[in-house]
Write a protein that holds these residues in place. Structure first.
Motif, PDB file in Angstrom:
ATOM      1  N   CYS A 108       0.702  -1.037   0.264  1.00 43.14           N
ATOM      2  CA  CYS A 108       0.340   0.037   0.381  1.00 43.14           C
ATOM      3  C   CYS A 108       0.842   1.457   0.017  1.00 43.14           C
ATOM      4  O   CYS A 108       0.396   2.621   0.233  1.00 43.14           O
ATOM      5  CB  CYS A 108      -1.214   0.113   1.319  1.00 43.14           C
ATOM      6  N   ASP A 110       1.801   3.226  -2.059  1.00 44.04           N
ATOM      7  CA  ASP A 110       0.771   4.608  -2.855  1.00 44.04           C
ATOM      8  C   ASP A 110       0.566   5.508  -1.944  1.00 44.04           C
ATOM      9  O   ASP A 110       0.328   6.513  -2.479  1.00 44.04           O
ATOM     10  CB  ASP A 110       0.639   3.901  -4.363  1.00 44.04           C
ATOM     11  N   TYR A 111      -0.821   4.432  -1.409  1.00 47.68           N
ATOM     12  CA  TYR A 111      -1.864   5.532  -0.381  1.00 47.68           C
ATOM     13  C   TYR A 111      -0.725   5.898   0.923  1.00 47.68           C
ATOM     14  O   TYR A 111      -0.755   7.497   1.046  1.00 47.68           O
ATOM     15  CB  TYR A 111      -2.366   4.162  -0.033  1.00 47.68           C
ATOM     16  N   ARG A 114       0.540   9.211  -0.440  1.00 51.98           N
ATOM     17  CA  ARG A 114      -0.271  10.069  -1.636  1.00 51.98           C
ATOM     18  C   ARG A 114       0.372  11.381  -1.025  1.00 51.98           C
ATOM     19  O   ARG A 114       0.362  11.868  -2.976  1.00 51.98           O
ATOM     20  CB  ARG A 114      -0.914   9.288  -1.656  1.00 51.98           C
ATOM     21  N   HIS A 121       3.746   7.033  -8.847  1.00 59.48           N
ATOM     22  CA  HIS A 121       2.503   6.107  -8.126  1.00 59.48           C
ATOM     23  C   HIS A 121       2.359   5.082  -9.713  1.00 59.48           C
ATOM     24  O   HIS A 121       1.801   5.596 -10.322  1.00 59.48           O
ATOM     25  CB  HIS A 121       1.500   6.313  -7.597  1.00 59.48           C
ATOM     26  N   THR A 165      -6.930   1.369   3.076  1.00 60.01           N
ATOM     27  CA  THR A 165      -7.284   2.537   2.536  1.00 60.01           C
ATOM     28  C   THR A 165      -8.228   3.149   2.398  1.00 60.01           C
ATOM     29  O   THR A 165      -8.852   4.037   2.069  1.00 60.01           O
ATOM     30  CB  THR A 165      -6.405   3.032   1.480  1.00 60.01           C
ATOM     31  N   ARG A 167      -9.599   3.062  -0.402  1.00 53.92           N
ATOM     32  CA  ARG A 167     -10.029   3.126  -1.452  1.00 53.92           C
ATOM     33  C   ARG A 167      -9.242   1.576  -2.145  1.00 53.92           C
ATOM     34  O   ARG A 167      -9.505   0.832  -1.893  1.00 53.92           O
ATOM     35  CB  ARG A 167      -8.813   3.769  -2.472  1.00 53.92           C
ATOM     36  N   TRP A 169      -9.067  -1.089  -5.360  1.00 47.64           N
ATOM     37  CA  TRP A 169      -7.282  -1.125  -4.941  1.00 47.64           C
ATOM     38  C   TRP A 169      -7.326  -1.356  -6.932  1.00 47.64           C
ATOM     39  O   TRP A 169      -8.361  -2.108  -7.833  1.00 47.64           O
ATOM     40  CB  TRP A 169      -7.321  -2.488  -5.125  1.00 47.64           C
ATOM     41  N   ARG A 173      -7.204   6.288 -10.966  1.00 39.13           N
ATOM     42  CA  ARG A 173      -7.266   7.909 -10.448  1.00 39.13           C
ATOM     43  C   ARG A 173      -6.386   7.817  -9.407  1.00 39.13           C
ATOM     44  O   ARG A 173      -5.899   8.240  -8.232  1.00 39.13           O
ATOM     45  CB  ARG A 173      -8.517   8.484  -9.471  1.00 39.13           C
ATOM     46  N   ASN A 174      -6.156   6.408  -8.925  1.00 38.23           N
ATOM     47  CA  ASN A 174      -5.080   6.179  -7.573  1.00 38.23           C
ATOM     48  C   ASN A 174      -3.523   6.370  -7.718  1.00 38.23           C
ATOM     49  O   ASN A 174      -2.902   6.180  -7.413  1.00 38.23           O
ATOM     50  CB  ASN A 174      -5.706   4.497  -6.925  1.00 38.23           C
ATOM     51  N   TYR A 175      -3.037   6.250  -9.496  1.00 42.91           N
ATOM     52  CA  TYR A 175      -2.166   5.903  -9.651  1.00 42.91           C
ATOM     53  C   TYR A 175      -1.221   6.935 -10.079  1.00 42.91           C
ATOM     54  O   TYR A 175      -2.206   7.633 -11.358  1.00 42.91           O
ATOM     55  CB  TYR A 175      -1.740   4.882 -10.142  1.00 42.91           C
TER      56      TYR A 175
END
Length: 206
Positions: A108, A110-111, A114, A121, A165, A167, A169, A173-175
């Motif tokens: 995790c 990336d989180y 962040r 990421h 998180t 969020r 996986w 939009r998370n990367y």
């Protein structure tokens, strides 16, 4: 200025290998097994437990008791084993990022990182056929069909990510970058990551 690359990946997509090669070409540390070792030293958990449980859905299993530190069973300072492991992994990731440029696989990261402006990421994925063929080639056959092995591993990673998180996986939009290694190829994935990491640093420095 640090350049920190986090690699999240679907099982069988080659994300580990891609991250390792990117680190080699950028001449920066690569943290995967090394991160597990560091967390093991911090927690007293066995590396096997950390590797198996650190990215998968939390829950009470035999491993929670077998590999917990003596006297701790499944609780550490009032926390269950999964939450305690999460806190220590988070601390280890933050410390590595603070130390300098690196590539961090999974956990995790990336989180956790962040809000770090020096991060790139990346999420590595591929279709089921490509990944199934790859894991059979690398790890051999098992009693479970490769497609089911993929589904199980990814479901557990997804549940873990959601739990800690909030969020989804693998959601783009998370990367900063989402790459299909089956279509693009591992070497081209490495090229893109290295170029973007280097370019991001140049822009930041300017």
């Amino acid at each position: 200025m640090n350049k920190i690359i986090t690699i999240s990946r679907e099982f069988g997509s080659g994300g580990r290998s891609i991250g390792k090669e990117a680190a080699k070409r950028l001449e920066i540390p690569y943290y995967d097994k090394e991160l597990i070792k560091q967390v093991a030293e911090k927690t007293g958990f066995a590396p096997q437990y950390i590797e198996e449980q650190g990215e998968y859905a939390p829950g009470k299993t035999g491993l929670s008791y077998v590999f917990a530190p003596p006297g701790g069973q499944d609780t550490m300072n009032g926390l269950n084993a999964a939450d305690y492991l999460w806190i220590m992994q988070r601390q280890a990731v933050l410390e590595l990022a603070e130390k300098g440029s690196c590539v961090i696989v999974g956990r995790c990261a990336d989180y956790i990182l962040r809000e770090n402006p020096d991060c790139l990421h990346v999420f590595i994925h591929a279709d089921t056929k490509f990944r199934a063929e790859r894991i059979v080639r690398l790890y051999g056959e098992s009693e479970k069909l490769p497609e089911l092995r993929l589904k199980d591993k990814d479901a557990r990673r997804s549940a873990n990510y959601k739990h800690f998180t909030g969020r989804e996986w693998g959601q783009c939009r998370n990367y900063h970058l989402s790459l299909d290694s089956g279509v693009i190829g591992a070497d081209n994935c490495v090229d893109l990551i290295v170029r973007l990491a280097a370019g991001k640093m140049l822009l930041t420095e300017e």
